[in-house]
Design an enzyme around this catalytic site. Structure first.
Site, short mmCIF file in Angstrom:
data_model
loop_
_atom_site.label_atom_id
_atom_site.label_comp_id
_atom_site.label_asym_id
_atom_site.label_seq_id
_atom_site.Cartn_x
_atom_site.Cartn_y
_atom_site.Cartn_z
N CYS A 40 0.84 -1.19 0.00
CA CYS A 40 0.00 0.00 0.00
C CYS A 40 0.88 1.24 0.00
O CYS A 40 2.08 1.16 0.26
CB CYS A 40 -0.89 0.07 1.25
SG CYS A 40 -2.06 -1.28 1.39
N ASP A 393 15.98 -7.15 -16.44
CA ASP A 393 14.68 -7.07 -15.76
C ASP A 393 14.92 -6.99 -14.26
O ASP A 393 16.00 -7.35 -13.75
CB ASP A 393 13.83 -8.29 -16.11
CG ASP A 393 12.34 -8.00 -16.02
OD1 ASP A 393 11.98 -6.92 -15.53
OD2 ASP A 393 11.53 -8.85 -16.44
N ASP A 394 13.91 -6.51 -13.54
CA ASP A 394 14.06 -6.32 -12.10
C ASP A 394 14.11 -7.63 -11.33
O ASP A 394 14.81 -7.76 -10.34
CB ASP A 394 12.93 -5.45 -11.56
CG ASP A 394 11.56 -5.95 -12.00
OD1 ASP A 394 11.09 -6.96 -11.46
OD2 ASP A 394 10.98 -5.34 -12.92
N CYS A 430 6.96 -13.50 0.98
CA CYS A 430 7.07 -12.46 1.99
C CYS A 430 5.85 -12.52 2.90
O CYS A 430 4.73 -12.65 2.42
CB CYS A 430 7.16 -11.08 1.33
SG CYS A 430 7.19 -9.72 2.51
N CYS A 479 15.88 -6.14 5.17
CA CYS A 479 15.22 -7.45 5.11
C CYS A 479 15.51 -8.08 3.75
O CYS A 479 15.21 -7.47 2.71
CB CYS A 479 13.71 -7.31 5.32
SG CYS A 479 12.84 -8.89 5.19
N CYS A 482 12.96 -12.68 1.15
CA CYS A 482 12.52 -13.38 -0.05
C CYS A 482 13.70 -14.01 -0.81
O CYS A 482 13.50 -14.89 -1.65
CB CYS A 482 11.74 -12.45 -0.97
SG CYS A 482 12.58 -10.91 -1.37
#
Length: 499
Positions: A40, A393-394, A430, A479, A482
């Protein structure tokens, strides 16, 4: 040939008037299934004076549109009264539905752009959430970014005490805990709430005479503080929202910090650390790779610079001979520019965007849905035919988008394809505010790099290493869950929050 500095300038300038689209190659369905979706965006502002909170909150939330496209909402404080409005849709569409803008002009406002992480997609889950008194007046309103890992347990405790929940979102747990403890004063109520909740959370909120914001003890989700003048403050998920309303960046709100106003000291913003020993900096590393807008600054680190450095670093890690470098718009472009800068291989923006396409296409078949992508992004075939191409690419999540991109490039006559991901392999979901697929659906959790290279059908495939990512970020104080399956907090129950 354009210089890389001109490419960078043009790339960044477009987001001043256009919504940032992380990966424009994905279909709408793939944005949900083959991407780590954002949680969000939150925005809040307070002044001792009356403001055009209707316009300013709209500007701030528009700058955060990339963090949630499902719904938008605002609460505004005017003359001791809180007014709330929220609806499904993009920011500008929701604001168009407000018939009397003057109703939403006051001295404080909070707002929210929503993507679902906990709770279903019903209107009662749209934010800001609010609590009312016995006279049907709103006395408390909050907007939350993140995910609680012990929300189900706390909800059960509160229900046993007679608290009635109206939504199916963990954000309402925060609201009800603050409401329950308001007899301790606002700061005491927030402190008591923070001592109970676990997980990732950044929150902005208001009562009928106070404004506040607070952040979890690990600072996992971002939250920045800015100022328009000595008596006008702005809080947002990213610094671009400060820029949008003419506020200067002051600092990031600290892990475990509450900031709040006091009706006895108009215009003064107070700070309180709930537990300094618990406060640690563990901001999500994926904010820098993918989620944040490239012109944002988080924890004094510029997002664009990190992405450009990631391209430079993956060239050092996995050099290759090629004719051109291309990046998948929008998130892959800075890394492609960095790769070009380090390697000397020319960068070409050969995937041309159509910014006018919306989400209104209704098509019944997968084949037709995939064709929509060619309306969004179309390759310049003359630039890539018979060329050796490096595609930046990301990330790679499920792999379906990457595979289709490779197919399109091959159909355009590319001679060789060398795929580079500027995130490490995503091997774990996550639990802290990002909606990622389950481990069974994460392709890097189930294939080796060589197997994935064969699946994609590319000549080479490399991921940025976690060690190199840490080097680029300048520390291990983030963090990386992932990528490593090691999280700053316990992940909690792996079940739906509210069945």
């Amino acid at each position: 040939m354009k210089s890389l500095d001109i490419h960078k300038s043009e790339y960044l300038k477009q987001f001043e008037t256009q919504t940032y689209g992380r990966n424009l190659f994905r279909t709408q369905e793939e944005e949900r299934l083959d991407a780590p979706n954002e949680e969000c965006g939150i925005f809040g502002m307070y002044s001792d004076n009356d403001l055009d909170t209707f316009s300013l909150s709209q500007f701030g939330l528009f700058a955060l549109q990339h963090r949630g496209q499902e719904a938008c909402g605002i609460s505004v404080l005017k003359d001791g009264k809180i007014t709330n409005m929220k609806d499904e849709g993009l920011v500008l569409d929701v604001y168009k539905e407000i018939q009397e803008p003057e109703t939403f002009m006051g001295n404080s406002a909070i707002g929210h752009t929503r993507y679902t992480t906990a709770g279903d997609k019903k209107k009662y889950n749209f934010q800001p959430f609010f609590a009312k008194n016995e006279y049907d007046q709103i006395i408390l309103s909050i907007a939350h970014n993140g995910n609680l890992t012990n929300a189900k347990e706390l909800k059960n405790e509160l229900e046993a005490e007679g608290v009635v929940f109206r939504a199916t979102s963990d954000s309402e747990v925060i609201l009800r805990l603050i409401q329950k403890n308001l007899d301790l004063g606002l700061r005491g109520a927030i402190k008591a709430t923070m001592e109970k909740i676990e997980g990732a959370y950044s929150v902005v909120g208001m009562t009928r005479n106070k404004f506040f914001a607070f952040r979890d003890f690990n600072g996992i989700r971002p939250l920045v503080l800015g100022a328009v003048d000595e008596k006008t403050y702005v809080v947002a998920s990213e610094s671009v929202a400060l820029d949008a309303v003419g506020a200067q960046y002051v600092r990031d709100i600290l892990p475990g910090e509450i900031i709040y106003t006091n009706e006895n000291e108009p215009g003064k913003l107070n700070s309180y650390m709930v537990n300094e020993e618990r406060g640690k900096q563990r901001i999500c590393s994926f904010e820098y790779i993918y989620f944040a807008r490239p012109d944002s600054t988080l924890e004094n680190i510029n997002v664009y610079e990190i992405r450009e450095k990631s391209g430079e670093k993956i060239w050092e890690q996995a050099p290759v001979e090629a004719d051109i470098v291309i990046g998948v718009p929008d998130s892959g472009v800075p890394a492609a520019i960095g790769f070009s800068k380090a390697s000397g291989i020319p960068f070409r923006p050969v995937l041309i965007k159509n910014r006018y396409i919306g989400r209104s296409f209704i098509v019944p078949t997968q084949e037709m849905r995939e064709r929509i992508v060619n309306l969004k992004l179309n390759p310049i075939i003359s630039e890539i035919k018979d060329k050796r191409v490096v595609i930046i690419d990301d990330s790679i999540v499920r792999g379906t988008t990457s595979k289709r991109l490779v197919k399109i490039l091959k159909e355009a006559g590319v001679k060789e394809i060398h795929f580079r991901s500027v995130s490490p392999p995503i091997i774990a979901p996550c639990y802290l505010g990002i909606d990622t697929p389950s481990k069974d659906d994460l392709i890097s959790a189930n294939m080796t790099t060589e197997q994935l290279r064969d699946y994609l059908g590319v000549d080479s495939l490399e991921f940025l290493s976690t060690d190199n990512l840490k080097e680029i970020l300048g520390s291990s104080n983030h963090c990386f869950g992932c990528f490593t399956e090691e999280y700053p907090v316990a992940k909690g129950e792996e079940i739906e929050l509210f069945n």
